[in-house]
Enzyme design. Structure first.
Site, PDB file in Angstrom:
ATOM      1  N   GLU A 296       0.821  -1.208   0.000  1.00 45.75           N
ATOM      2  CA  GLU A 296       0.000   0.000   0.000  1.00 45.75           C
ATOM      3  C   GLU A 296       0.861   1.268   0.000  1.00 45.75           C
ATOM      4  O   GLU A 296       0.690   2.173   0.807  1.00 45.75           O
ATOM      5  CB  GLU A 296      -0.977  -0.022   1.184  1.00 45.75           C
ATOM      6  CG  GLU A 296      -1.948  -1.183   1.114  1.00 45.75           C
ATOM      7  CD  GLU A 296      -2.977  -1.200   2.215  1.00 45.75           C
ATOM      8  OE1 GLU A 296      -4.085  -1.680   1.974  1.00 45.75           O
ATOM      9  OE2 GLU A 296      -2.652  -0.760   3.341  1.00 45.75           O
ATOM     10  N   ASP A 375      -8.862  -8.760   3.982  1.00 46.14           N
ATOM     11  CA  ASP A 375      -8.590  -7.697   4.950  1.00 46.14           C
ATOM     12  C   ASP A 375      -9.639  -7.670   6.052  1.00 46.14           C
ATOM     13  O   ASP A 375     -10.477  -6.765   6.089  1.00 46.14           O
ATOM     14  CB  ASP A 375      -8.542  -6.339   4.235  1.00 46.14           C
ATOM     15  CG  ASP A 375      -7.935  -5.235   5.092  1.00 46.14           C
ATOM     16  OD1 ASP A 375      -7.346  -5.551   6.138  1.00 46.14           O
ATOM     17  OD2 ASP A 375      -8.048  -4.066   4.706  1.00 46.14           O
ATOM     18  N   GLU A 403     -12.919  -2.577  12.019  1.00 46.38           N
ATOM     19  CA  GLU A 403     -12.918  -1.777  10.799  1.00 46.38           C
ATOM     20  C   GLU A 403     -14.048  -2.164   9.853  1.00 46.38           C
ATOM     21  O   GLU A 403     -14.722  -1.293   9.301  1.00 46.38           O
ATOM     22  CB  GLU A 403     -11.569  -1.921  10.099  1.00 46.38           C
ATOM     23  CG  GLU A 403     -11.462  -1.128   8.807  1.00 46.38           C
ATOM     24  CD  GLU A 403     -10.086  -1.261   8.157  1.00 46.38           C
ATOM     25  OE1 GLU A 403      -9.918  -0.719   7.059  1.00 46.38           O
ATOM     26  OE2 GLU A 403      -9.183  -1.901   8.756  1.00 46.38           O
TER      27      GLU A 403
END
Length: 689
Positions: A296, A375, A403
């Site tokens: 990333e 993820d 998240e």
């Protein structure tokens, strides 16, 4: 902060120590009103202080501490051979040999009626003290105690994603307790209280800064910040928790004045060796470095045509003389994918990058692998990389912060999900190759292994934003200590320690926690396809939020069907990364479990699941049912009015009401999207917009 206020808001979490009413258990405990300890070690002093304060609150009386036994029933604690006669008399050679470095034994000395806590290390004494407090807090009988406990996993770690400006990446409970105004905080009161919580659940390591290391955090390993880092390390040291730092792979360039960060460049290697020496001079028991590289947009060895083994071994070489370790994250994938490209598969990436490097990593490197290939979704398969590298140290990474599971505004108890992952059979070495046996090091005989997880705390008064989200933090620690504990056992411990022993309260909160994961899954993304969230902040429904993005998180819904073909026969080939029966199960649309069907297969909306429902009807049914079940959470909690403090009841009630309302948003957006996409009406004729 006053004790009255913190009691009303959950600040003390599971270390509340609710007073025990007179009766059988009180009488059992009250005879042990003295603590005898001869050792002066800092961690031992912490254990004594925690025991005296905790038992004092439970019994409503002062607990005296002495260095010698004056007779009668006491609580004696210490290391074997540490000078406490009662400890040495109580535990024979057989028990001592059964105790591993961080383990402990607790036993009643029948002659005196004393409770004796013994261990081979000071950390074991501390964990034994917290275990005794757990027994008292949950009102367990102690008159026949004979306990031996050893942690299953060597490394039991928390990863903070805190930034020096005080923000927390994916943090949902306020600002950082470690950093403010681009400095390390000077008031370490909350840091110490956090250390108590972590140690009491069995954790022994923490990295205090975000794996996405920015300009100022890169300087934590320099003289400008090391004195303050050392103060934080000292707080955790008193609770037997080692401090780690996330480091910037490009530090030699960005803060070191070099023109390269090539891991094979002699000057770069020397720079890291010098830096390691500087860090260990300030923090002699420093744990090591946590690294996110070539992921990333973070810098890494790929820039220099090197690989992950080259990069991690360079750092491991610098840390090895001091006993330090490198934790190298395997969250590496192409984050600039073309959504038109149906062959590139983000799910494949970690395995494809790291499997060929097996055997090339130094023995003080651990690869940190996320529990799933994508993820931290509410449902995804277990990462096939875990266990695939027989000669490489591996640890598993979970995400406590929610998240993709409601961001601590929705209730989602994650321990049942983690249990499914840990019990998953990989067939890495035939049957009996569960994930938990891989990450504890026993399957492949790895030197280093364990658990890591992204923390869910901030400076909110109750630590986790949603008070019930504390169960995930506590549960993670207990599971890292012993993966064979059940989700129900862990939940009951947490409820009784946090709220007390009212049986109706325990029953109601237990049912809410145990139902919450399936409720959240029901009204969000279906059948393992994942995502369908708003970009960037990831809160709330947006079916096509990432569908035409660069991130590789696609569902490929069209007018005919939905799902990602990850088979070897016709798709990306991801299914072939699994061994044995797992490959056969996932490769076949007939045998693939319903809950993961759309992760592995693209199917028509009329495809019939094992449940007997079609895919489209499953989507409609679960989303309507999910809303109903979320509303039931509100009602269940409302029934506890008067059983918990007014402020706590109001706070949790507001969060559950928000969840119920937000579940309707999910239901209506998901159902409407797929009704319009498929043109197939709900068989039950319910309102779809």
């Amino acid at each position: 902060m006053s004790d009255t206020k913190t009691k009303q808001t959950g600040y003390h979490a599971w270390l509340e120590f609710h007073p025990i009413a007179p009766g059988e258990r009180y009488d059992q405990y009250a005879v042990h009103s003295r603590i005898v300890c001869t050792e002066k070690d800092e961690v031992i002093r912490t254990a004594v202080q925690e025991l005296s304060q905790g038992i004092g609150k439970l019994l409503g009386k002062e607990i005296r501490v002495a260095e010698s036994d004056a007779g009668g029933a006491v609580i004696a604690l210490g290391t074997f051979g540490g000078g406490n006669a009662l400890v040495d008399r109580t535990f024979g050679e057989e028990t001592r040999s059964a105790i591993k470095p961080e383990g402990f034994a607790i036993k009643i000395d029948q002659a005196s009626g004393s409770i004796v806590v013994g261990a081979s290390s000071t950390s074991g004494v501390l964990y034994g003290a917290f275990h005794l407090l757990r027994l008292f807090s949950t009102k367990q009988a102690v008159n026949e105690l004979d306990v031996i406990e050893n942690p299953v996993n060597m490394l039991r770690m928390i990863n903070q994603w805190d930034n020096i400006d005080g923000s927390i990446e994916r943090g949902y409970a306020g600002k950082s307790i470690f950093f403010e105004n681009n400095r390390i905080t000077t008031d370490l009161t909350r840091v110490r209280d956090y250390a108590r919580l972590l140690a009491s659940s069995g954790l022994n390591a923490i990295s205090i800064n975000n794996v996405n290391v920015h300009k100022w955090e890169s300087k934590f390993i320099t003289g400008e910040y090391l004195p303050d880092v050392a103060k934080v390390a000292a707080v955790f040291r008193s609770f037997s928790i080692k401090l780690f730092l996330s480091v910037n792979y490009a530090s030699p360039l960005e803060i070191g004045g070099l023109s390269t960060a090539d891991p094979l460049d002699p000057a770069v290697r020397e720079w890291w060796r010098a830096k390691a020496a500087e860090v260990y001079a300030a923090i002699p028991d420093f744990g090591g470095f946590l690294v996110k590289a070539d992921s990333e947009n973070r810098p890494g060895p790929f820039t220099y045509d090197r690989d992950h083994a080259d990069g991690s071994n360079m750092l491991a070489e610098a840390l090895k003389p001091y006993g330090g370790i490198v934790i190298w994250r395997c969250f590496v994938y192409n984050c600039k994918q073309d959504w038109r490209d149906r062959a590139t598969d983000r799910a494949r990436a970690a395995y494809d990058h790291f499997k060929p490097l097996d055997g090339r990593f130094m023995d003080n490197v651990i690869l940190q692998v996320k529990n799933g290939p994508m993820d931290f979704q509410v449902r995804e398969p277990v990462s096939p990389l875990i266990g695939a590298m027989e000669t490489t140290n591996q640890m598993i990474e979970f995400q406590i912060t929610q998240e993709y599971t409601g961001q601590q505004r929705h209730l989602c108890y994650l321990v049942p999900q983690w249990k499914e992952v840990l019990d998953f059979e990989t067939y890495a070495k035939g049957e009996g190759s569960s994930i938990k046996r891989i990450v504890d090091g026993s399957l492949h005989g790895n030197k280093l292994s364990g658990f890591a997880a992204v923390s869910n705390i901030g400076d909110d008064v109750n630590w986790t934003g949603h008070l019930l989200a504390q169960a995930n933090l506590y549960g993670y620690g207990r599971l890292a200590w012993n993966p064979d504990l059940s989700a129900e056992e862990i939940a009951e411990e947490w409820i009784r320690m946090t709220f007390g022993g009212d049986e109706k309260l325990v029953s109601v909160v237990m049912s809410m926690l145990m139902d919450s994961w399936s409720i959240y899954e029901a009204y969000t993304s279906p059948l393992g396809v994942g995502w369908m969230v708003n970009p960037d902040h990831h809160y709330g429904p947006n079916v096509d939020g990432y569908e035409y993005s660069k991130w590789g998180t696609y569902h490929f819904a069209d007018c005919h069907g939905i799902g990602v073909d990850r088979t070897k026969a016709t798709g990306t080939g991801y299914a072939a990364q699994y061994k044995g029966a797992n490959y056969d199960t996932y490769e076949s649309v007939e045998s693939c479990p319903d809950e993961l069907l759309l992760f592995f297969h693209h199917v028509p909306y009329t495809h019939v699941l094992h449940s007997g429902q079609t895919v489209i009807q499953h989507i409609y049914n679960t989303h309507f049912e999910g809303v109903e079940r979320a509303e039931q959470l509100v009602a269940r909690w409302a029934s506890l009015e008067g059983s918990v403090g007014e402020l706590v009841h109001k706070h949790v009630g507001e969060r559950l009401a928000e969840q119920a309302g937000h579940a309707k948003e999910w239901r209506d957006m998901i159902n409407t999207y797929f009704f319009r996409k498929s043109g197939i009406a709900d068989a039950l004729g319910r309102k779809i917009y």
